[in-house]
Design a protein around this motif. Sequence first.
Motif, PDB file in Angstrom:
ATOM      1  N   ALA A 159       0.838  -1.205   0.000  1.00 24.83           N
ATOM      2  CA  ALA A 159       0.000   0.000   0.000  1.00 24.83           C
ATOM      3  C   ALA A 159       0.870   1.251   0.000  1.00 24.83           C
ATOM      4  CB  ALA A 159      -0.926  -0.006   1.213  1.00 24.83           C
ATOM      5  N   GLY A 160       1.974   1.212   0.721  1.00 32.43           N
ATOM      6  CA  GLY A 160       2.875   2.361   0.755  1.00 32.43           C
ATOM      7  C   GLY A 160       3.530   2.624  -0.580  1.00 32.43           C
ATOM      8  N   VAL A 161       3.922   1.587  -1.282  1.00 30.96           N
ATOM      9  CA  VAL A 161       4.541   1.753  -2.602  1.00 30.96           C
ATOM     10  C   VAL A 161       3.506   2.229  -3.624  1.00 30.96           C
ATOM     11  CG1 VAL A 161       5.636   0.498  -4.509  1.00 30.96           C
ATOM     12  CG2 VAL A 161       6.396   0.120  -2.174  1.00 30.96           C
ATOM     13  N   ALA A 162       2.282   1.792  -3.488  1.00 34.64           N
ATOM     14  CA  ALA A 162       1.249   2.161  -4.451  1.00 34.64           C
ATOM     15  C   ALA A 162       0.805   3.619  -4.304  1.00 34.64           C
ATOM     16  CB  ALA A 162       0.040   1.234  -4.304  1.00 34.64           C
ATOM     17  N   HIS A 163       0.858   4.164  -3.102  1.00 36.85           N
ATOM     18  CA  HIS A 163       0.371   5.527  -2.873  1.00 36.85           C
ATOM     19  C   HIS A 163       1.498   6.536  -3.118  1.00 36.85           C
ATOM     20  CE1 HIS A 163      -1.343   9.028  -0.872  1.00 36.85           C
ATOM     21  NE2 HIS A 163      -2.511   8.427  -1.027  1.00 36.85           N
ATOM     22  N   PRO A 164       1.250   7.569  -3.955  1.00 36.48           N
ATOM     23  CA  PRO A 164       2.321   8.517  -4.305  1.00 36.48           C
ATOM     24  C   PRO A 164       2.924   9.270  -3.111  1.00 36.48           C
ATOM     25  CG  PRO A 164       0.449   8.801  -5.768  1.00 36.48           C
ATOM     26  CD  PRO A 164       0.027   7.831  -4.707  1.00 36.48           C
ATOM     27  N   ARG A 165       2.148   9.586  -2.099  1.00 33.82           N
ATOM     28  CA  ARG A 165       2.665  10.379  -0.973  1.00 33.82           C
ATOM     29  C   ARG A 165       3.586   9.573  -0.063  1.00 33.82           C
ATOM     30  NH1 ARG A 165      -1.755  13.840   1.930  1.00 33.82           N
ATOM     31  NH2 ARG A 165       0.133  14.808   2.715  1.00 33.82           N
ATOM     32  N   THR A 166       3.449   8.274  -0.044  1.00 27.84           N
ATOM     33  CA  THR A 166       4.276   7.441   0.837  1.00 27.84           C
ATOM     34  C   THR A 166       5.311   6.615   0.080  1.00 27.84           C
ATOM     35  OG1 THR A 166       2.602   5.704   0.753  1.00 27.84           O
ATOM     36  CG2 THR A 166       2.467   7.261   2.578  1.00 27.84           C
ATOM     37  N   ARG A 167       5.331   6.753  -1.218  1.00 22.58           N
ATOM     38  CA  ARG A 167       6.197   5.911  -2.062  1.00 22.58           C
ATOM     39  C   ARG A 167       7.676   6.102  -1.750  1.00 22.58           C
ATOM     40  NH1 ARG A 167       4.256   6.892  -7.492  1.00 22.58           N
ATOM     41  NH2 ARG A 167       2.542   5.638  -6.731  1.00 22.58           N
ATOM     42  N   ARG A 168       8.108   7.341  -1.544  1.00 21.96           N
ATOM     43  CA  ARG A 168       9.524   7.617  -1.328  1.00 21.96           C
ATOM     44  C   ARG A 168      10.051   6.917  -0.066  1.00 21.96           C
ATOM     45  NH1 ARG A 168      13.227  11.719  -3.181  1.00 21.96           N
ATOM     46  NH2 ARG A 168      11.574  12.331  -4.605  1.00 21.96           N
ATOM     47  N   ALA A 169       9.246   6.835   0.957  1.00 23.73           N
ATOM     48  CA  ALA A 169       9.667   6.155   2.188  1.00 23.73           C
ATOM     49  C   ALA A 169       9.423   4.651   2.117  1.00 23.73           C
ATOM     50  CB  ALA A 169       8.925   6.733   3.386  1.00 23.73           C
ATOM     51  N   ALA A 170       8.364   4.256   1.429  1.00 19.27           N
ATOM     52  CA  ALA A 170       7.997   2.832   1.392  1.00 19.27           C
ATOM     53  C   ALA A 170       8.904   2.010   0.480  1.00 19.27           C
ATOM     54  CB  ALA A 170       6.547   2.680   0.946  1.00 19.27           C
ATOM     55  N   ALA A 171       9.446   2.608  -0.567  1.00 21.45           N
ATOM     56  CA  ALA A 171      10.274   1.840  -1.507  1.00 21.45           C
ATOM     57  C   ALA A 171      11.532   1.285  -0.838  1.00 21.45           C
ATOM     58  CB  ALA A 171      10.613   2.686  -2.728  1.00 21.45           C
ATOM     59  N   PRO A 172      12.335   2.109  -0.158  1.00 18.93           N
ATOM     60  CA  PRO A 172      13.499   1.506   0.504  1.00 18.93           C
ATOM     61  C   PRO A 172      13.119   0.601   1.675  1.00 18.93           C
ATOM     62  CG  PRO A 172      13.441   3.884   0.894  1.00 18.93           C
ATOM     63  CD  PRO A 172      12.350   3.563  -0.070  1.00 18.93           C
ATOM     64  N   ALA A 173      12.008   0.900   2.332  1.00 15.89           N
ATOM     65  CA  ALA A 173      11.554   0.023   3.415  1.00 15.89           C
ATOM     66  C   ALA A 173      11.166  -1.346   2.873  1.00 15.89           C
ATOM     67  CB  ALA A 173      10.374   0.660   4.149  1.00 15.89           C
ATOM     68  N   THR A 174      10.538  -1.362   1.706  1.00 19.98           N
ATOM     69  CA  THR A 174      10.163  -2.626   1.078  1.00 19.98           C
ATOM     70  C   THR A 174      11.399  -3.431   0.689  1.00 19.98           C
ATOM     71  OG1 THR A 174       8.136  -1.612   0.257  1.00 19.98           O
ATOM     72  CG2 THR A 174       8.819  -3.663  -0.799  1.00 19.98           C
ATOM     73  N   ALA A 175      12.375  -2.743   0.099  1.00 14.67           N
ATOM     74  CA  ALA A 175      13.615  -3.432  -0.277  1.00 14.67           C
ATOM     75  C   ALA A 175      14.314  -4.001   0.959  1.00 14.67           C
ATOM     76  CB  ALA A 175      14.532  -2.470  -1.021  1.00 14.67           C
ATOM     77  N   ALA A 176      14.386  -3.205   2.026  1.00 16.36           N
ATOM     78  CA  ALA A 176      15.021  -3.677   3.254  1.00 16.36           C
ATOM     79  C   ALA A 176      14.261  -4.853   3.862  1.00 16.36           C
ATOM     80  CB  ALA A 176      15.108  -2.531   4.264  1.00 16.36           C
ATOM     81  N   PHE A 177      12.940  -4.805   3.783  1.00 13.38           N
ATOM     82  CA  PHE A 177      12.139  -5.914   4.319  1.00 13.38           C
ATOM     83  C   PHE A 177      12.437  -7.206   3.574  1.00 13.38           C
ATOM     84  CE2 PHE A 177       8.376  -8.613   4.150  1.00 13.38           C
ATOM     85  CZ  PHE A 177       8.157  -8.838   5.498  1.00 13.38           C
ATOM     86  N   PHE A 178      12.477  -7.134   2.235  1.00 15.71           N
ATOM     87  CA  PHE A 178      12.715  -8.360   1.474  1.00 15.71           C
ATOM     88  C   PHE A 178      14.124  -8.892   1.695  1.00 15.71           C
ATOM     89  CE2 PHE A 178       8.990  -7.227  -1.251  1.00 15.71           C
ATOM     90  CZ  PHE A 178       8.271  -8.354  -0.944  1.00 15.71           C
ATOM     91  N   VAL A 179      15.093  -8.022   1.859  1.00 15.65           N
ATOM     92  CA  VAL A 179      16.452  -8.490   2.152  1.00 15.65           C
ATOM     93  C   VAL A 179      16.502  -9.082   3.554  1.00 15.65           C
ATOM     94  CG1 VAL A 179      18.827  -7.725   2.557  1.00 15.65           C
ATOM     95  CG2 VAL A 179      17.595  -6.938   0.544  1.00 15.65           C
TER      96      VAL A 179
END
Length: 126
Positions: A56-76
Amino acid sequence: MARLSSPVLLAGLPAGAAVAHAAAPGQFDATVPRSLPGSPRTWTYAGGVAELVLAAGVAHPRTRRAAAPATAAFFVGAGAPGAAEPASGSRPAAHCPALPALPALPRRQRLSPVQSQRPGSPARRR
């Protein structure tokens, strides 16, 4: 027809993983390291919820900048312990029945210098 942007399509990856965690949790339970406290099923569901929130964070434009690296860190972070656990020998590798067994690939034969030249390329000098 509305055109989907690539971040929204990219959000489908963690969203799909979240659905898979809920639909077939047994496959994911086997990858939870034994060193974590509690039951593997609890960690499986918690991981699915986290992936849904990240999607949801990656999909929403206002939260994308913070959610993208958080998503990458989560998967790693989430993938590394599950991948390293079978290598340590403390738990057998999880079998995923959804993935077919891959056939063994034939060994590549060494080519002579003449065979490895592309047609029309100049001859190699040694």
